[in-house]
Design an enzyme around this catalytic site. Structure first.
Site, PDB file in Angstrom:
ATOM      1  N   ASP A  57       0.877  -1.169   0.000  1.00 54.30           N
ATOM      2  CA  ASP A  57       0.000   0.000   0.000  1.00 54.30           C
ATOM      3  C   ASP A  57       0.913   1.217   0.000  1.00 54.30           C
ATOM      4  O   ASP A  57       1.465   1.581   1.032  1.00 54.30           O
ATOM      5  CB  ASP A  57      -0.905  -0.041   1.247  1.00 54.30           C
ATOM      6  CG  ASP A  57      -1.756   1.215   1.384  1.00 54.30           C
ATOM      7  OD1 ASP A  57      -1.748   2.056   0.454  1.00 54.30           O
ATOM      8  OD2 ASP A  57      -2.426   1.349   2.423  1.00 54.30           O
TER       9      ASP A  57
ATOM     10  N   ASP B 274     -13.063   6.302   2.420  1.00 58.50           N
ATOM     11  CA  ASP B 274     -11.654   6.388   2.806  1.00 58.50           C
ATOM     12  C   ASP B 274     -11.352   7.778   3.352  1.00 58.50           C
ATOM     13  O   ASP B 274     -11.166   8.727   2.588  1.00 58.50           O
ATOM     14  CB  ASP B 274     -10.785   6.057   1.579  1.00 58.50           C
ATOM     15  CG  ASP B 274      -9.293   6.061   1.911  1.00 58.50           C
ATOM     16  OD1 ASP B 274      -8.931   6.467   3.027  1.00 58.50           O
ATOM     17  OD2 ASP B 274      -8.500   5.657   1.045  1.00 58.50           O
TER      18      ASP B 274
ATOM     19  N   GLU C  21      -6.916   1.170  -4.994  1.00 53.84           N
ATOM     20  CA  GLU C  21      -7.020   1.122  -3.533  1.00 53.84           C
ATOM     21  C   GLU C  21      -8.403   0.668  -3.058  1.00 53.84           C
ATOM     22  O   GLU C  21      -8.504  -0.218  -2.203  1.00 53.84           O
ATOM     23  CB  GLU C  21      -6.662   2.489  -2.934  1.00 53.84           C
ATOM     24  CG  GLU C  21      -5.164   2.743  -2.956  1.00 53.84           C
ATOM     25  CD  GLU C  21      -4.791   4.207  -2.837  1.00 53.84           C
ATOM     26  OE1 GLU C  21      -5.668   5.028  -2.521  1.00 53.84           O
ATOM     27  OE2 GLU C  21      -3.611   4.528  -3.070  1.00 53.84           O
TER      28      GLU C  21
ATOM     29  N   LYS D  55       4.053  11.062  -3.477  1.00 57.07           N
ATOM     30  CA  LYS D  55       3.021  10.468  -4.320  1.00 57.07           C
ATOM     31  C   LYS D  55       2.237  11.527  -5.097  1.00 57.07           C
ATOM     32  O   LYS D  55       1.760  11.271  -6.196  1.00 57.07           O
ATOM     33  CB  LYS D  55       2.071   9.668  -3.426  1.00 57.07           C
ATOM     34  CG  LYS D  55       1.043   8.843  -4.167  1.00 57.07           C
ATOM     35  CD  LYS D  55       0.266   8.015  -3.171  1.00 57.07           C
ATOM     36  CE  LYS D  55      -0.907   7.315  -3.795  1.00 57.07           C
ATOM     37  NZ  LYS D  55      -1.680   6.590  -2.771  1.00 57.07           N
TER      38      LYS D  55
END
Lengths: 618, 107
Positions: A25, A208, A186, A87
């Site tokens: 992850d 999320d 994800e 990221k």
């Protein structure tokens, strides 16, 4: 001696040939690695027992890298050489940086790769290099824990990542010396962790809520394949905002000056601790050294954060609306991200969807766990029955459109299982049926491709041309079986067919079909352009003729009608030629000539709609 | 001689079986392969064959085929943690030599 894990019956490997696979992850703030041992997926801790690896990289002038908590220590003292949230840079150009980045302008420089580089004491680093350091650190942990080299990894990416961002992630893995078995979305990983992929079909929502961002994804499961139906969220909403609100409250209660930066940082840390306590307890003590002592109840805290909860629900509502769904249609809700531990969030989600969300797996680790499950299957550690084939489609699959042209729905080399949909519409007014012709191949014209199946969708409610929405879904399951469904979205009428696309095709035939598509590339494109113009011409003819028949007499003079009819005649003539440019000109001529007519028709229909209605009815 | 396992190993096997949702126990075996002659195998059990011997220790069924039993008599199965690595270890009194990594052995 080496330590062994329990394998599935018949799946034991020879010594030194273990298929060690891990799921990673790769997060903006924290990253994790997980693996399946003796059938049980779990995240792997470092030797200090920590599972989360902060996604932070520090580099010294000598090019010495440190990753994780040790790198985070430099954030305050050496911020220019400490890279946080890399990221956000993956696969992005310098021009789209300003809106999303926490990097200062002088830290980023343009580079040849299209991605900005990060200026450090050790030279310019690309985001791919920095991500590779994080991946390597995690892989080292896994190889130490599993006692061998990793055969392959599965890495997560956000559902909204585009091709460039996905490619950058793959490049980072290659640079880290890792073989990528697959990238996985994800939200899909979170759904896999809860075993939602074992169901037949259904709609699921992945909620999320992380430290700084909120993502909501709607997934549709069909025959074990997840398709992302819609994504939404708020890129500036998370647990950090709760901490800030709580810190403000503490400052107000204690009458603190907000100018003292160090004190504010301290209050923020205390606020985070208080928030975490309120997850378990109904009341939490707030102790600010000898400055102030007090307490806050859970309901007071919930009052404080209720605007944030509202924003979450607003994003959920908007995303569902985009997908054309009601909350009650969602079967399961998966909670991801540390902030979903806050009891008020869970309650609000349960109220919104009308059912309790899934929370039994640690929300910080659920994505990594699902990824590990996927990696284990792809590495071949499961019996054949559960085996998910990682295969590709040898030739593109498409559908015939007007004029004998091919519209590709699934491109060749797409990994299966896969599900893709595209919407088409009707060509004529009042059209109630549509023929679906499923073809395979790389050429532009149906005649040059292989016909796989034909079927019809009947019972489309009569509408004007272009108003019907026909959703054609191509789905290839892990056995290479193609299912095609055509559905008229507003009425729900549906028709389905099953075919096996690679049946009866030898490797030579496939390569022959590929070769001919390359050899004929140029003539195919010109043939396609001609056909497109011919279809357009026919459509224009059809529309103008219908309009003339309906109310040409009322709205046009005799002379105007004569001119339009003349233009239609020359259009018909042009359509038989083989020059697309000529046809295009004829279409434009008709279009220009009928513009006035179209405007008058519009006025007439509005006038008709308004007659006899009260003002407040409109 | 019986095959035994440690409490830790038994507990892990039970957990893994519950998580798997099916399975009768754990199968121990040897296979002639590897750099030093033979290699251990450890698998979940769904079916018991005619030539299998079934032992039971601490509530866990241990299944071994006749051929493997020759090399595994008296083996004790343990579950250990070494640094961040963890897994099962065979303590086999029949072993005379192991390869460097310990994944294969000779009797």
């Amino acid at each position: 001696m080496a330590l062994l894990q329990i394998a599935e019956p018949g799946q034991s490997t020879a010594p030194h040939q273990h298929r060690l696979a891990a799921g990673i992850d790769l997060g903006t703030t924290n990253s994790l690695i997980a693996t399946v041992r003796s059938g049980l997926p779990d995240t792997l801790p470092n030797d200090g027992g920590e599972h989360l690896l902060p996604s932070v990289v520090h580099v010294t002038a000598d090019g010495e890298f440190s990753v994780g908590r040790s790198a985070l220590q430099y954030a305050g003292t050496d911020p220019d050489n400490t890279i946080i949230s890399v990221k956000r840079l993956m696969g992005r150009g310098l021009e789209d940086m300003s809106a999303i980045s926490n990097f200062s302008a002088n830290q980023l420089v343009d580079s040849d790769s299209g991605m900005p580089s990060i200026r450090t004491a050790a030279g310019d680093l690309s985001p791919v290099q920095v991500s590779a350091e994080i991946l390597r650190k995690l892989a080292d942990r896994a190889e130490q824990a599993l006692g061998g080299d990793l055969t392959g990894v599965v890495i997560t990416v956000p559902a909204y990542f585009d091709e460039a961002q996905r490619q950058a992630t793959k490049d980072a893995a290659t640079l880290a010396g890792l073989k990528v078995l697959r990238l996985i979305n994800e939200p899909t990983a979170a759904a896999v962790a809860y075993g939602l992929d074992s169901g037949e079909q259904g709609l699921h929502a992945i909620f999320d809520l992380g430290g700084g961002t909120f993502d909501i994804s709607i997934l549709r499961l069909t025959k074990g394949v997840f398709e992302v139906v819609a994504t939404g969220g708020d890129s500036a909403l998370g647990g950090d905002d709760m901490d800030r609100l709580l810190a403000d409250w503490i400052c107000a209660q204690a009458g603190l000056e907000r100018s003292d930066k160090r004190l504010m940082a301290e209050v923020l840390t205390i606020a985070r601790g208080v928030k975490e306590q309120l997850t378990e307890h109904n009341e939490a003590e707030v102790a600010l050294g000898d400055r102030w002592q007090g307490s806050i109840s859970r309901s007071e805290f919930e009052q404080l954060v209720s605007p944030l909860v509202e924003r979450c629900l607003l994003a959920c509502r908007r995303t569902l609306r985009d997908a054309g769904l009601k909350p009650s249609e969602i079967e399961q809700i998966v909670m991801v991200g540390g902030s979903t531990r806050v009891p008020r969030i869970r309650e609000a989600v349960a109220e919104f969807f009308g059912r309790p969300p899934l929370t039994s797996i640690d929300p910080d680790r659920v994505v990594a766990i699902g990824t590990a499950v996927q990696a284990n299957i792809l590495a071949g550690n499961k019996p054949d029955a559960d085996m998910l084939l990682l295969d590709v489609i040898p030739l593109s699959l498409g559908v015939e459109t007007m004029g004998g042209l091919v519209e590709k729905i699934i491109d060749r080399n797409t990994t299966i299982p896969i599900s893709r949909a595209q919407e088409f519409t009707t060509y004529k007014d009042g059209q109630t049926a549509m023929a679906i012709h499923v073809v395979q191949g790389e050429r532009e014209l149906v005649d040059d491709c292989r016909s796989l199946a034909r079927f019809e969708l009947r019972g489309i409610p009569p509408m004007v041309a272009g108003a019907a929405r026909i959703r054609v879904t191509y789905q290839v399951d892990s056995d290479g079986l193609l299912g095609v469904t055509a559905e008229e979205v507003s009425s729900g009428v549906k028709s389905t067919i099953q075919v096996k696309p690679s049946y009866g095709l030898s490797d030579e035939q496939i390569s022959g079909m590929l070769k001919s598509s390359i050899e004929h590339a140029r003539e195919d494109v010109s043939a396609r352009m001609l056909r497109e113009q011919q279809v357009d011409a026919a459509r224009a003819h059809e529309a103008v003729t219908a309009a003339l028949a309906e109310n040409g007499e009322q709205l046009l003079s005799r002379e105007e009608i004569r001119r339009i009819e003349a233009a239609l005649d020359s259009l018909d003539q042009a359509a038989t030629s083989s020059d697309p440019e000529l046809i295009k000109q004829a279409i434009t001529a008709v279009d220009n000539l009928t513009q006035d007519f179209a405007a008058r028709r519009m006025d007439a229909s509005i006038a008709k709609a308004l007659v006899g209605q009260e003002l407040d009815e409109i | 001689m019986a095959i035994t396992l440690s409490e830790k190993a038994a507990q892990r096997v039970r957990t893994f079986l519950i998580n798997r949702g099916s399975g009768l126990g754990v199968r121990l075996g040897v296979k002639t392969t590897g750099c030093s002659g033979m290699a251990y195998q450890l698998e979940f059990v769904d079916d018991i064959n005619d030539d299998d011997t079934v032992f039971e220790d601490r509530g866990v069924k241990i299944v071994i085929d006749a051929k493997s039993l020759l090399y595994l008599e008296g083996t004790h199965l343990d579950f250990v943690r070494e640094g961040i690595n963890e897994g099962f270890r065979f303590e086999n009194p029949n072993v005379k030599g192991e390869c460097g990594c310990g994944e294969s052995f000779t009797v």
